[in-house]
Design an enzyme around this catalytic site. Structure first.
Site, PDB file in Angstrom:
ATOM      1  N   ASP A   1       1.122  -1.114   0.079  1.00 18.93           N
ATOM      2  CA  ASP A   1      -0.055   0.494  -0.134  1.00 18.93           C
ATOM      3  C   ASP A   1       0.859   1.454   0.332  1.00 18.93           C
ATOM      4  O   ASP A   1       1.985   1.314   0.211  1.00 18.93           O
ATOM      5  CB  ASP A   1      -1.128  -0.272   1.457  1.00 18.93           C
ATOM      6  N   HIS A  21       3.475  -2.293   3.823  1.00 18.13           N
ATOM      7  CA  HIS A  21       3.846  -0.511   3.061  1.00 18.13           C
ATOM      8  C   HIS A  21       4.707  -1.029   1.980  1.00 18.13           C
ATOM      9  O   HIS A  21       5.826  -0.811   2.542  1.00 18.13           O
ATOM     10  CB  HIS A  21       3.437   0.192   4.290  1.00 18.13           C
TER      11      HIS A  21
END
Length: 257
Positions: free
Chosen positions: A74, A220
């Site tokens: 992400d 992430h």
């Protein structure tokens, strides 16, 4: 309420109306208060809990009989992290989905193109990543977050089919907007907690202790990560998954559960 496609918000509204009627009729206060506030707490749970299904289907794993997992990354693209991640994935023969923030994709369309050229997929992660306010976004803002990001991805030649809400927090109006845009909401099975860890070994241990075939792993990229985690976590995780015999794939939509 326009834009809603699941019955839970309507049930909550009806419960509140029933509570007000009960109060005016002089019925016991305790049950009326429970009827007024209780369903609202249930609704809040389904807004804030990423895996909750009351406001729309969220897929949290995929079906497979092979030692396979789905890596999802992400918050990119990132000028520093994305190229490095792509090289690491290539080294391990791994595939992943990058859930990109639209305004960042607009600044780096060449990385959107490169992600796809390397054989990975692009996911939709809203245009501005409004994690603190997305839950209370009205319909027009939900539409804007989706459509502006689509414009940004298109500049890099991408048209995502997957969507992930910022921090997994949903809006009352999200499900219908996703349906209208042929987007599938994807959550996760295993959260790496890489945004709060300071030691990459903790990230690897968190994932490998919870991993199983068909798991969706949340990772992430970007400056929010601690420098040590940003530098080493993905490399060490890919090595650990390879050593455990897991392949990293992007599943077929029919496999999602």
């Amino acid at each position: 309420m326009p834009g809603m496609s699941r019955p839970l918000p309507y049930i909550v509204l009806l419960a509140k109306v029933a509570a007000v009627v009960a109060w005016f009729l002089g019925l016991p206060t305790g049950p009326a208060l429970l009827l007024f506030f209780g369903p609202g707490l249930v609704l809040l749970w389904h807004v804030l809990v990423p895996s909750a299904q009351g406001l729309g289907r969220v897929f949290t794993h995929f079906e497979t009989n092979q030692p396979e997992v789905w890596l999802t990354i992400d918050d990119g693209p990132d000028e520093q992290d994305t190229p490095r991640a792509l090289d690491l994935l290539d080294k391990h023969g791994a595939r992943a989905t990058f859930f990109l923030i639209g305004e960042r994709a607009a600044r780096l369309p060449q990385l959107v193109q490169e992600i796809q050229r390397r054989g990975h997929s692009i996911g939709h992660h809203t245009h501005t990543h409004p994690a603190g306010t997305f839950w209370c976004s009205p319909p027009y803002r939900v539409r804007a977050e989706l459509d502006h990001a689509f414009d940004a991805y298109a500049a890099g030649g991408a048209r995502p089919q997957w969507f992930r809400a910022p921090a997994g927090i949903k809006s009352l109006f999200l499900d219908r907007a996703l349906q209208q845009r042929a987007l599938t909401c994807v959550g996760w099975t295993v959260r790496s907690w890489d945004t709060v860890r300071k030691d990459p070994r903790q990230v690897v241990t968190t994932v490998t202790n919870a991993i199983r075939p068909g798991a969706i792993v949340l990772l992430h990229e970007g400056a929010r990560l601690h420098p040590a985690v940003r530098e080493r976590a993905l490399a060490d995780l890919l090595t650990a998954l390879t050593n455990k015999g897991f392949a990293c794939i992007v599943p077929d939509p029919a496999q999602l559960r």
